[in-house]
Scaffold this motif. Structure first.
Motif, mmCIF file in Angstrom:
data_model
loop_
_atom_site.group_PDB
_atom_site.id
_atom_site.type_symbol
_atom_site.label_atom_id
_atom_site.label_comp_id
_atom_site.label_asym_id
_atom_site.label_seq_id
_atom_site.Cartn_x
_atom_site.Cartn_y
_atom_site.Cartn_z
ATOM 1 N N SER A 537 0.258 -1.097 0.353
ATOM 2 C CA SER A 537 0.476 0.015 0.087
ATOM 3 C C SER A 537 0.709 1.255 0.063
ATOM 4 O O SER A 537 0.300 2.191 -0.325
ATOM 5 N N PHE A 538 1.868 1.099 0.440
ATOM 6 C CA PHE A 538 2.930 2.197 0.144
ATOM 7 C C PHE A 538 4.161 1.918 -1.216
ATOM 8 O O PHE A 538 4.398 3.965 -1.031
ATOM 9 N N ILE A 539 3.937 1.524 -1.740
ATOM 10 C CA ILE A 539 4.965 1.320 -2.901
ATOM 11 C C ILE A 539 4.509 1.035 -4.138
ATOM 12 O O ILE A 539 3.531 -0.055 -3.697
ATOM 13 N N ALA A 540 4.879 1.723 -5.333
ATOM 14 C CA ALA A 540 4.615 1.434 -6.406
ATOM 15 C C ALA A 540 6.166 1.614 -7.624
ATOM 16 O O ALA A 540 6.135 2.348 -7.425
ATOM 17 N N VAL A 541 5.616 0.516 -8.228
ATOM 18 C CA VAL A 541 6.903 0.562 -9.469
ATOM 19 C C VAL A 541 6.460 0.472 -10.774
ATOM 20 O O VAL A 541 6.135 -0.210 -10.730
ATOM 21 N N SER A 542 7.317 1.517 -11.814
ATOM 22 C CA SER A 542 6.898 0.447 -12.939
ATOM 23 C C SER A 542 8.479 0.960 -13.755
ATOM 24 O O SER A 542 8.830 1.281 -13.291
ATOM 25 N N GLY A 543 8.397 0.127 -15.201
ATOM 26 C CA GLY A 543 9.659 0.077 -16.411
ATOM 27 C C GLY A 543 9.087 -0.535 -17.076
ATOM 28 O O GLY A 543 8.484 -0.685 -17.533
ATOM 29 N N TYR A 544 10.135 -0.159 -18.228
ATOM 30 C CA TYR A 544 9.655 -0.675 -19.840
ATOM 31 C C TYR A 544 11.637 -0.688 -19.680
ATOM 32 O O TYR A 544 12.569 0.072 -19.890
ATOM 33 N N VAL A 545 11.587 -1.603 -20.865
ATOM 34 C CA VAL A 545 12.602 -1.520 -21.568
ATOM 35 C C VAL A 545 12.313 -1.624 -23.177
ATOM 36 O O VAL A 545 11.534 -2.519 -23.617
ATOM 37 N N GLU A 546 13.275 -1.098 -24.232
ATOM 38 C CA GLU A 546 12.667 -0.940 -25.926
ATOM 39 C C GLU A 546 13.784 -0.950 -26.869
ATOM 40 O O GLU A 546 14.743 -0.732 -26.491
ATOM 41 N N TYR A 547 13.568 -1.950 -27.309
ATOM 42 C CA TYR A 547 15.472 -1.821 -28.275
ATOM 43 C C TYR A 547 14.712 -2.220 -30.062
ATOM 44 O O TYR A 547 13.779 -2.663 -30.468
ATOM 45 N N GLU A 548 15.256 -1.002 -31.325
ATOM 46 C CA GLU A 548 14.641 -1.464 -31.717
ATOM 47 C C GLU A 548 15.908 -1.071 -32.292
ATOM 48 O O GLU A 548 17.416 -0.502 -32.934
ATOM 49 N N GLU A 549 16.429 -2.139 -33.877
ATOM 50 C CA GLU A 549 16.928 -1.968 -34.617
ATOM 51 C C GLU A 549 17.098 -2.049 -35.897
ATOM 52 O O GLU A 549 15.430 -2.628 -36.742
ATOM 53 N N THR A 550 17.405 -0.849 -36.949
ATOM 54 C CA THR A 550 17.012 -0.909 -38.813
ATOM 55 C C THR A 550 18.095 -1.149 -39.491
ATOM 56 O O THR A 550 19.666 -0.120 -39.189
ATOM 57 N N LYS A 551 17.834 -1.676 -40.387
ATOM 58 C CA LYS A 551 18.998 -1.731 -41.097
ATOM 59 C C LYS A 551 18.824 -0.940 -42.577
ATOM 60 O O LYS A 551 17.406 -1.456 -43.020
ATOM 61 N N VAL A 552 19.088 -0.823 -43.367
ATOM 62 C CA VAL A 552 18.716 0.167 -44.994
ATOM 63 C C VAL A 552 19.731 -0.261 -45.614
ATOM 64 O O VAL A 552 21.164 0.719 -45.261
ATOM 65 N N SER A 553 19.781 -0.562 -46.884
ATOM 66 C CA SER A 553 20.811 -0.601 -48.486
ATOM 67 C C SER A 553 20.408 -0.417 -49.332
ATOM 68 O O SER A 553 19.372 -0.123 -50.275
ATOM 69 N N GLN A 554 21.412 0.628 -50.321
ATOM 70 C CA GLN A 554 21.325 0.936 -51.076
ATOM 71 C C GLN A 554 21.905 1.076 -52.264
ATOM 72 O O GLN A 554 23.453 1.942 -51.373
ATOM 73 N N VAL A 555 22.302 1.056 -53.684
ATOM 74 C CA VAL A 555 23.097 1.520 -54.165
ATOM 75 C C VAL A 555 22.927 2.329 -55.623
ATOM 76 O O VAL A 555 21.579 2.196 -55.741
ATOM 77 N N GLN A 556 23.815 3.207 -55.682
ATOM 78 C CA GLN A 556 23.643 3.877 -56.795
ATOM 79 C C GLN A 556 24.698 4.781 -57.501
ATOM 80 O O GLN A 556 25.719 3.625 -57.325
ATOM 81 N N ARG A 557 24.529 4.831 -59.049
ATOM 82 C CA ARG A 557 25.593 5.090 -59.237
ATOM 83 C C ARG A 557 25.696 6.953 -59.540
ATOM 84 O O ARG A 557 24.502 7.423 -60.759
ATOM 85 N N ALA A 558 26.776 8.120 -59.619
ATOM 86 C CA ALA A 558 26.478 9.197 -60.387
ATOM 87 C C ALA A 558 27.229 9.376 -62.141
ATOM 88 O O ALA A 558 28.170 8.405 -62.075
ATOM 89 N N SER A 559 26.569 10.030 -62.352
ATOM 90 C CA SER A 559 27.283 9.813 -64.117
ATOM 91 C C SER A 559 26.798 11.471 -64.758
ATOM 92 O O SER A 559 25.781 11.604 -64.525
ATOM 93 N N THR A 560 27.764 11.570 -65.120
ATOM 94 C CA THR A 560 27.571 13.134 -66.535
ATOM 95 C C THR A 560 27.357 12.550 -67.685
ATOM 96 O O THR A 560 27.241 13.903 -68.716
ATOM 97 N N SER A 561 26.826 11.255 -67.894
ATOM 98 C CA SER A 561 26.934 10.761 -69.645
ATOM 99 C C SER A 561 26.509 9.553 -69.590
ATOM 100 O O SER A 561 26.150 8.797 -68.258
ATOM 101 N N SER A 562 25.705 9.124 -70.491
ATOM 102 C CA SER A 562 25.754 7.299 -71.091
ATOM 103 C C SER A 562 26.659 6.320 -70.584
ATOM 104 O O SER A 562 26.187 5.512 -70.773
ATOM 105 N N ALA A 563 27.490 6.220 -70.525
ATOM 106 C CA ALA A 563 28.597 5.376 -70.688
ATOM 107 C C ALA A 563 29.160 5.397 -69.298
ATOM 108 O O ALA A 563 28.787 5.359 -68.471
ATOM 109 N N GLY A 564 29.361 3.633 -69.654
ATOM 110 C CA GLY A 564 29.644 3.373 -67.844
ATOM 111 C C GLY A 564 28.795 3.044 -67.316
ATOM 112 O O GLY A 564 28.302 3.012 -66.316
#
Length: 717
Positions: A537-564
């Motif tokens: 009747s005197f003490i109340a406790v609360s708690g939480y633990v959360e974990y999140e993991e995110t992975k993202v992958s991308q491939v891009q090409r920079a170019s100024t012409s159609s070659a390659g």
């Protein structure tokens, strides 16, 4: 301050009038008045600490009033009186006849205090410098704050006196005032640079809503109209290019476009009718129209300035129209049928349609320095969505329930690369509540997105050949073909009336199945646990633990012409120059949140202590690979959106009597942020000859540490 006093006086007057109207009644009036003094010490970025609040040394006042009898009611709340987070709300009326309300509140958005700039006139619509050319690394002498204050006022009334008919009317106004950072890209002397500049904010939004309806079992329907008008004091910010004499006109002004005025109309119908077999049909139909316009500064009837330096000065650009008229229309309707023909089976079926049309101007643009003076027009974007689906609720033996669902979404877009997508979504949830002290759930969802491939059309015909080489391999992730699987599970356990805890898990994996260049995959894992325990009747406790993991992958090409550009060619990963290369980015983010709190009744109903500790931590990591031949060069970026936030507070409440209480306590906050984009941020004021960008301090050095002491009185009646 005048507005604050005006609104406060109006609310108080209405409160007095309301109580006066009820003078012949018994007055069951209750409420509380609170005054809290605070001492705040901040070491570090005060703007980030007060990003959406106004916490400083001073006395904070709150008022709560409530009046209620068999005929009338009234509520009045006021918080943070006279501060930038102040709020007021008055509700009153007669039970079953009418009610009205008035609301006012303020919300700040503080970005950076004491930013610096070489421009004079921060906060106005014309920024100037004292010299034609500003020397490199000029010492700024103009200080200002990046901060925007939002003030909202709303009033409404609802009439129920003609039941089953009702009328609902409301009016709202929002003012936004301040300065926010803007970026302008400038080009001079063959070098390129950009500048941060202070953009003024002076927005006003007025809105009106009217609704009339009928509500009597088994039918409900309503017709509503909503109108919103946005206005900006100016739609252009003029500024002097600090690095070049070749600017817009004799006063050396370039300009940045700001949000233009616009008007929005929405008409809607909502209806519900109850049917046999515990069924109901919901109908929603709506139409909206948005209009806006913008006038370009013109040199003459056909010429407009373009922010570009060339050998002979400013380059003129020919436009087919000197004013842009914008118009968007949207039509939508939806039907939802719910039914439970038998106790163990429920069902929901729906159909939704949304169509957004862009009827804005298409304006021709001709620049003799770009693609030989070829003309191009702005592209207009609109789209159409149709979706339908069904969901079942099946009660099974042994306290199991199954919820299978299927939906299909077809989207057609006015764009050439991926003009149409079709999403098929399959889902199923299983719930078990076979014992009184536990509930368990598991679920699975599958998204299968198919896209129709088109041929991207470039602005200029001379660019089409290069686009035709690479576009077959590019998939923009918002509409790219994709498979996504989502798994989730949760369990809630409450073995005692005083003890409960829950666990949850979610896994989501998205694979862009037809993408060679672009976002390849996106994966997320989430875990969590929370618990509440009343030890005695005197003490109340609360708690939480959360974990999140995110992975993202991308491939891009920079170019100024159609070659390659062909990914199937061997030279795709090996043929590189200064402007042509292939790169890959693998990004990982880990977030940890945890906290624990306790409430201790040291002296029952007299002295209570509350203690709370929270910790938030995010670690980002980016693996950047640059392909210039085997093996690729890699660069590991560890300071990628890393932050730590720690918060601790202890609060004591002592009841001197049933009416009078004393509060006091201490709070601590620490926030640390590290990111490659802001680490080592330095103010810079350079010329194009030095190829140095102009930085003013926006979003820089966001870390802080704060200590807060507070004490106050609460009087209840």
């Amino acid at each position: 301050m005048k507005k604050i006093l005006t609104y406060t006086a109006v609310l108080c007057a209405l409160f007095l009038l309301s109580t006066g109207a009820y003078a012949d009644e018994a007055k069951p009036l209750s409420g509380e008045i609170k005054a809290v003094g605070k001492l705040v010490n901040v070491d570090g970025n005060e703007a980030k600490f007060n990003e959406y609040r106004d916490l400083q040394d001073g006395v904070y006042g709150d008022i709560r009033l409530k009046y209620d009898n068999n005929r009338y009611f009234m509520k009045f709340n006021a918080g943070d009186i006279a501060y930038d987070t102040q709020s007021y709300k008055l509700e009153s009326g007669m039970w079953g006849k009418f009610k009205f309300y008035l609301k006012y509140n303020e919300i700040p958005h503080n970005i950076t205090y004491n930013a610096r700039t070489i421009f004079s006139g921060a906060g106005t619509y014309r920024l100037t410098t004292g010299a034609v050319l500003v020397p490199a690394n000029a010492d700024p002498t103009n200080f200002f704050d990046y901060s925007v204050d939002r003030k909202q006022f709303e009033a409404g009334v609802k009439l129920d006196v003609l039941k089953p008919l009702y009328l609902d009317l409301s009016y709202a106004r929002e003012d936004r005032d301040g300065i926010k950072p803007a970026g302008v890209a400038l080009r001079t002397g063959g070098g390129s640079f950009f500048a941060e500049i202070p953009e003024p904010v002076d927005y006003v939004t007025n809105s009106l809503k009217a609704e009339v309806g009928y509500a009597k079992n088994p039918v409900f329907f309503s017709f509503a109209y909503f109108y919103s008008e946005f206005s900006n004091e100016q739609d252009k910010l003029f500024f002097v290019n600090p690095n070049s004499i070749n600017t817009l006109n004799a006063t050396r002004d370039d300009y940045l476009t700001l949000p233009p005025d616009n008007k929005y109309h929405n008409y809607s119908f909502k209806g519900v009718v109850k049917l046999p077999l515990y069924s109901a049909l919901n109908v929603n139909i709506a139409r909206s129209d948005t209009r806006s316009d913008f006038a370009f500064p013109m040199l003459n009837a056909t010429k407009s300035y373009w922010v570009r330096d060339v050998a002979g000065g400013i380059q003129e650009v020919t436009l087919t129209d000197s004013e842009f008229d914008g118009k968007l229309t949207a039509n939508s309707y939806s039907f939802v049928l719910t039914s439970r023909p038998v106790g163990f089976l429920g069902a929901k079926a729906f159909y939704k349609y949304y169509d957004k049309k862009n009827k804005s101007d298409e304006i021709g643009h001709t620049d003799s320095n770009v693609n030989g003076g070829s003309q191009f027009f702005n592209h207009l974007f609109d789209y159409e969505k149709r979706s339908y689906g069904v969901e079942l609720d099946v009660k099974l033996p042994a306290k199991f329930s199954l919820t299978p669902a299927y939906s299909r979404l077809n989207t057609k877009r006015n764009r050439t690369d991926l003009p149409e997508t079709t999403d098929n979504i399959y889902a199923v949830d299983l719930k078990w509540s076979g014992v009184d002290f536990m509930t368990a759930k598991v679920g699975y969802e599958r998204l299968d997105r198919q896209s129709t491939k088109g041929r991207t059309e470039t602005l200029f015909a001379t660019d089409q050949a290069a686009a035709d080489v690479v576009e077959p391999y590019i998939r923009r992730f918002d509409a790219a073909p994709m498979d996504r699987d989502t798994y989730k599970a949760s369990i809630d356990i409450y073995p005692l009336d005083t003890l409960s805890f829950g666990l949850h898990y979610k896994n989501k994996k998205s694979e862009f199945t037809d993408t060679v260049l672009g976002l390849r995959d996106d994966k997320t894992n989430e875990y969590g646990i929370d618990a509440d325990w009343r030890i005695n009747s005197f003490i109340a406790v609360s708690g939480y633990v959360e974990y999140e993991e995110t992975k993202v992958s991308q491939v891009q090409r920079a170019s100024t012409s159609s070659a390659g550009l062909d990914p199937n060619a061997a030279s795709f990963f090996t043929n590189t120059t200064t402007y042509q290369y292939t790169w890959r980015l693998d990004q990982k983010d880990k977030t940890y949140n945890y906290g624990i709190g306790a409430e201790i009744d040291a002296i029952p109903q007299t002295l209570v202590f509350n203690v709370q500790f929270d910790r938030m931590k995010s670690d980002g990591f980016a693996d950047f690979s640059f392909f210039d031949g085997p093996p690729p060069q890699t660069s590991d970026i560890s300071n990628w959106d890393d932050y730590r936030k720690t918060a601790f507070s202890v609060k004591a409440k002592y009841a001197v009597s049933k009416r009078l209480g004393i509060t006091g306590g201490y709070a601590y906050e620490k926030f640390t942020y590290n990111d490659i984009a802001v680490d080592g941020y330095q103010y810079s004021y350079g010329t194009a000859e030095a190829n140095v960008s102009t930085l003013t301090g926006a979003y820089s050095a966001p870390s802080y540490r704060a200590n807060i002491l507070f004490a106050g009185l609460v009087y209840k009646f």
